[in-house]
Structure formats: structure tokens, C-alpha cells
Design a protein around this motif. Structure first.
Motif, PDB file in Angstrom:
ATOM      1  N   UNK A   1       0.793  -1.232   0.000  1.00 57.13           N
ATOM      2  CA  UNK A   1       0.000   0.000   0.000  1.00 57.13           C
ATOM      3  C   UNK A   1       0.820   1.275   0.000  1.00 57.13           C
ATOM      4  N   UNK A   2       2.000   1.278   0.643  1.00 54.60           N
ATOM      5  CA  UNK A   2       2.800   2.510   0.686  1.00 54.60           C
ATOM      6  C   UNK A   2       3.283   2.889  -0.705  1.00 54.60           C
ATOM      7  N   UNK A   3       3.857   1.929  -1.420  1.00 55.29           N
ATOM      8  CA  UNK A   3       4.391   2.249  -2.754  1.00 55.29           C
ATOM      9  C   UNK A   3       3.272   2.435  -3.760  1.00 55.29           C
ATOM     10  N   UNK A   4       2.102   1.846  -3.505  1.00 51.06           N
ATOM     11  CA  UNK A   4       0.945   2.118  -4.355  1.00 51.06           C
ATOM     12  C   UNK A   4       0.576   3.587  -4.275  1.00 51.06           C
ATOM     13  N   UNK A   5       0.642   4.141  -3.060  1.00 49.34           N
ATOM     14  CA  UNK A   5       0.318   5.559  -2.868  1.00 49.34           C
ATOM     15  C   UNK A   5       1.440   6.472  -3.344  1.00 49.34           C
ATOM     16  N   UNK A   6       2.704   6.012  -3.238  1.00 44.58           N
ATOM     17  CA  UNK A   6       3.858   6.865  -3.545  1.00 44.58           C
ATOM     18  C   UNK A   6       4.828   6.139  -4.486  1.00 44.58           C
ATOM     19  N   UNK A   7       4.396   5.822  -5.695  1.00 43.38           N
ATOM     20  CA  UNK A   7       5.269   5.044  -6.586  1.00 43.38           C
ATOM     21  C   UNK A   7       6.539   5.784  -6.996  1.00 43.38           C
ATOM     22  N   UNK A   8       6.466   7.093  -7.162  1.00 40.67           N
ATOM     23  CA  UNK A   8       7.663   7.832  -7.593  1.00 40.67           C
ATOM     24  C   UNK A   8       8.716   7.833  -6.492  1.00 40.67           C
ATOM     25  N   UNK A   9       8.302   7.899  -5.243  1.00 42.97           N
ATOM     26  CA  UNK A   9       9.251   7.773  -4.134  1.00 42.97           C
ATOM     27  C   UNK A   9       9.950   6.424  -4.210  1.00 42.97           C
TER      28      UNK A   9
ATOM     29  N   UNK B   1      10.432   4.494  -6.728  1.00 40.98           N
ATOM     30  CA  UNK B   1      11.294   4.333  -7.899  1.00 40.98           C
ATOM     31  C   UNK B   1      12.639   5.035  -7.740  1.00 40.98           C
ATOM     32  N   UNK B   2      12.817   5.776  -6.651  1.00 36.25           N
ATOM     33  CA  UNK B   2      14.139   6.295  -6.328  1.00 36.25           C
ATOM     34  C   UNK B   2      15.023   5.187  -5.741  1.00 36.25           C
ATOM     35  N   UNK B   3      14.407   4.059  -5.384  1.00 33.64           N
ATOM     36  CA  UNK B   3      15.133   2.987  -4.709  1.00 33.64           C
ATOM     37  C   UNK B   3      15.065   1.654  -5.457  1.00 33.64           C
ATOM     38  N   UNK B   4      14.185   1.525  -6.428  1.00 33.55           N
ATOM     39  CA  UNK B   4      14.020   0.266  -7.144  1.00 33.55           C
ATOM     40  C   UNK B   4      13.637   0.502  -8.588  1.00 33.55           C
TER      41      UNK B   4
ATOM     42  N   UNK C   1       1.448  -1.226 -13.128  1.00 33.13           N
ATOM     43  CA  UNK C   1       2.822  -0.993 -12.666  1.00 33.13           C
ATOM     44  C   UNK C   1       3.237   0.451 -12.931  1.00 33.13           C
ATOM     45  N   UNK C   2       4.221   0.895 -12.175  1.00 36.66           N
ATOM     46  CA  UNK C   2       4.980   2.111 -12.454  1.00 36.66           C
ATOM     47  C   UNK C   2       6.437   1.687 -12.571  1.00 36.66           C
ATOM     48  N   UNK C   3       7.168   2.287 -13.498  1.00 39.34           N
ATOM     49  CA  UNK C   3       8.549   1.877 -13.698  1.00 39.34           C
ATOM     50  C   UNK C   3       9.362   3.004 -14.307  1.00 39.34           C
ATOM     51  N   UNK C   4      10.659   2.861 -14.202  1.00 45.88           N
ATOM     52  CA  UNK C   4      11.601   3.811 -14.792  1.00 45.88           C
ATOM     53  C   UNK C   4      12.269   3.132 -15.981  1.00 45.88           C
ATOM     54  N   UNK C   5      12.238   3.783 -17.144  1.00 45.75           N
ATOM     55  CA  UNK C   5      12.820   3.170 -18.333  1.00 45.75           C
ATOM     56  C   UNK C   5      14.330   3.386 -18.382  1.00 45.75           C
ATOM     57  N   UNK C   6      14.970   2.895 -19.443  1.00 45.37           N
ATOM     58  CA  UNK C   6      16.416   2.976 -19.565  1.00 45.37           C
ATOM     59  C   UNK C   6      16.954   4.385 -19.627  1.00 45.37           C
TER      60      UNK C   6
END
Length: 289
Positions: free
Chosen positions: A116-124, A126-129, A163-168
Motif C-alpha cells: 500500500x505505501x508504494x501504491x500511494x507513492x510510486x515515484x518515491x 522508484x528512487x530505490x528500485x 505498474x509504475x517503472x523507470x525506463x532505460x
């Protein structure tokens, strides 16, 4: 045909007093009532059922190393292709530290956060994963791993819902939400099996027979994570899950539904079926409104 022989590790960190990964365990309700993970053992069962043979779960609370995450476990996690970290707000700081430690050991490792935490704050997160699985992960994580199996270095994730993700190039993408599982889909999920060390270490088993809640209490995160559409296993499947769990352990049962009596007639039917089948229930409790 997708080669699904990915090495997948699943872990749920514990809360610590100072918020660090290896700090002293927080003294609270969850240290007095020792529960298994609701997420990682079910997700492992789903993945194995969908053809991923190399899945390993880690629950440091019940390991052989005095209930603390051990360097041996860190090395084993770092040796995976993908590590899924399930966490809530109280366990998010150690989860982020774990991700950084694993990336340092294996920069090519793909870190996936859920909860639930990363669901609410996915951009946070993605600074770590690398990827965030938002809301329910049962189907989303399977599809994510299928795309990863096709290309470990640069999987095509554009079509993976939820999903939320960071590309190359470092750009963040938030794909559309995946619809919540229906009651029929929940009933089709496999049952979780708990490792021997978990069965030995817990004080209560957890049985989850439904998701979501029809109410809209403003203090509760259930709606954002599981929705207000109440979805549930049918009565036969629910009783089969109870029997499956009791074959693993006779310890007291906690029904982990967010609202076990949201449909009183269903709850009554489950309890009557338990009596009809002569199931000897240990002491049990549930969350109700």
C-alpha cells in the motif's frame, strides 16, 4: 514459449525501532502476535502455479539466524534475477535500505516493490528500485516476470497494467491500473504453503477469504489498495482453504479479511459449513465492523 526459469526472491522486511534494515525489532502488536506474511507465500504459490519453478521466499522473523536478516540471506537474494519486496509504511525504510544493499551486491538485479505505501507513492519508491506493482499483484507480477523472462536487460513493460517503472533513459511511466480480481478469480488462486520455519515461529496462522470493503472510512487505506467492491472466495473454496491451513498448523487462526462479516449471510454460511463438516477449529479471531 517463454523460458520461465528466472530466479525470483520474495521478502517482507520487519519493522525496526530506528527504521534501519538491521536495527532492533520494533516492539508493537506485530511482535506480540507473530503472523506469517499475507503476501509473499501466496504470491510464490501463484508464480509456481504459472510455471515459474525457481521461487524462494524469505521471512527473516522466522529464520535460523536469531530472527534477524543474515548476510547469508542477503547474498542469496542478491543472486536472484528479480527480488520482490512487500512492505507497508512501517516497514518501508528498511525495505528501501534492503533494495540499495542488494543493488550494491548485484547492479543487474531487478527490484520490484509492492504494497500500500508504494501504491500511494510510486515515484518515491522508484528512487530505490526498478518497478512498483500497484494495488493487487497476483496477476500483475506474473505478467511482469513473463516480460522480464523475454528480455532480462530491457523488458518491454508498456503493456503491463498496474505498474509504475523507470525506463532505460530514467523516465518514469505509470501504466493504467489493472482491474481488481473478481470473486471468481480470487477463488481460482492457489493456496499458500508455509515453510517449516514459518510454521514453527508464528503464533497464529492467517486465512484471507476476501478483499476490499463496502464501506468508505476515511482513515482506512483498504479502499485505495483493494477497492470498495467486496470480493470473496466462494463458500466451498473458503472451507477448503481453512482445511488446507489446518493441515499445516493447528495454531490459532486469524482471518485476515479487512471485514470478515461484510456480508453476514456469507459469514454465516461459512461457519455453518465448518460445523456440518465437523472441522475442529482452534481458537480464532477476525476483523469485523
Amino acid at each position: 514459449m517463454i523460458n520461465k526459469d528466472l530466479r525470483v526472491g520474495l521478502i517482507e522486511p520487519y519493522a525496526t525501532r530506528d527504521g534501519t534494515l538491521l536495527g532492533p525489532r520494533m516492539k508493537d502488536l506485530y511482535s506480540m502476535v507473530r503472523l506469517p506474511s499475507r503476501a509473499i507465500e501466496l504470491l510464490a504459490a501463484v508464480l509456481r502455479n504459472r510455471g515459474f519453478p525457481s521461487v524462494r521466499t524469505f521471512n527473516p522473523l522466522y529464520n535460523k539466524h536469531r530472527n534477524r536478516l543474515h548476510p547469508e540471506e542477503l547474498r542469496a537474494l542478491a543472486d536472484m534475477d528479480v527480488v520482490g519486496i512487500s512492505s507497508i509504511t512501517r516497514t518501508q525504510p528498511p525495505a528501501y535500505e534492503l533494495a540499495h544493499r542488494l543493488k550494491k551486491l548485484n547492479p543487474r538485479l531487478r527490484i520490484v516493490f509492492g504494497g500500500p505505501h508504494v501504491t500511494a507513492l510510486p515515484e518515491e519508491a522508484l528512487e530505490h528500485g526498478d518497478v512498483v506493482v500497484r494495488r493487487e499483484g497476483d496477476l500483475t507480477f506474473v505478467e511482469l516476470l513473463e516480460r522480464t523472462a523475454e528480455d532480462k536487460e530491457d523488458p518491454c513493460l508498456k503493456a503491463v497494467q498496474g505498474i509504475s517503472y523507470r525506463d532505460g533513459n530514467g523516465n518514469i511511466h505509470h501504466n493504467p491500473d489493472r482491474p481488481f480480481l473478481t470473486s471468481e478469480e480470487l477463488s481460482d488462486l492457489p493456496f499458500p504453503d508455509y515453510p517449516a520455519q514459518v510454521r514453527k515461529g508464528i503464533s497464529n496462522s492467517v486465512i484471507v477469504t476476501s478483499r476490499g470493503c463496502p464501506f468508505h472510512c476515511d482513515f482506512c487505506a483498504v479502499i485505495s489498495q483493494f477497492g470498495s467492491g467486496y470480493r470473496f472466495l466462494d463458500v466451498d473454496r473458503t472451507v477448503a482453504l481453512i482445511e488446507h491451513t489446518l493441515r499445516q498448523t493447528r495454531k490459532p487462526v486469524f482471518f485476515g479479511d479487512d471485514n470478515f462479516n461484510a456480508r453476514p449471510e456469507r459469514t454465516r454460511a461459512i461457519l455453518e459449513r465448518i460445523l456440518e463438516r465437523g472441522i475442529r477449529m482452534p481458537s480464532w479471531g477476525a476483523q469485523v465492523r
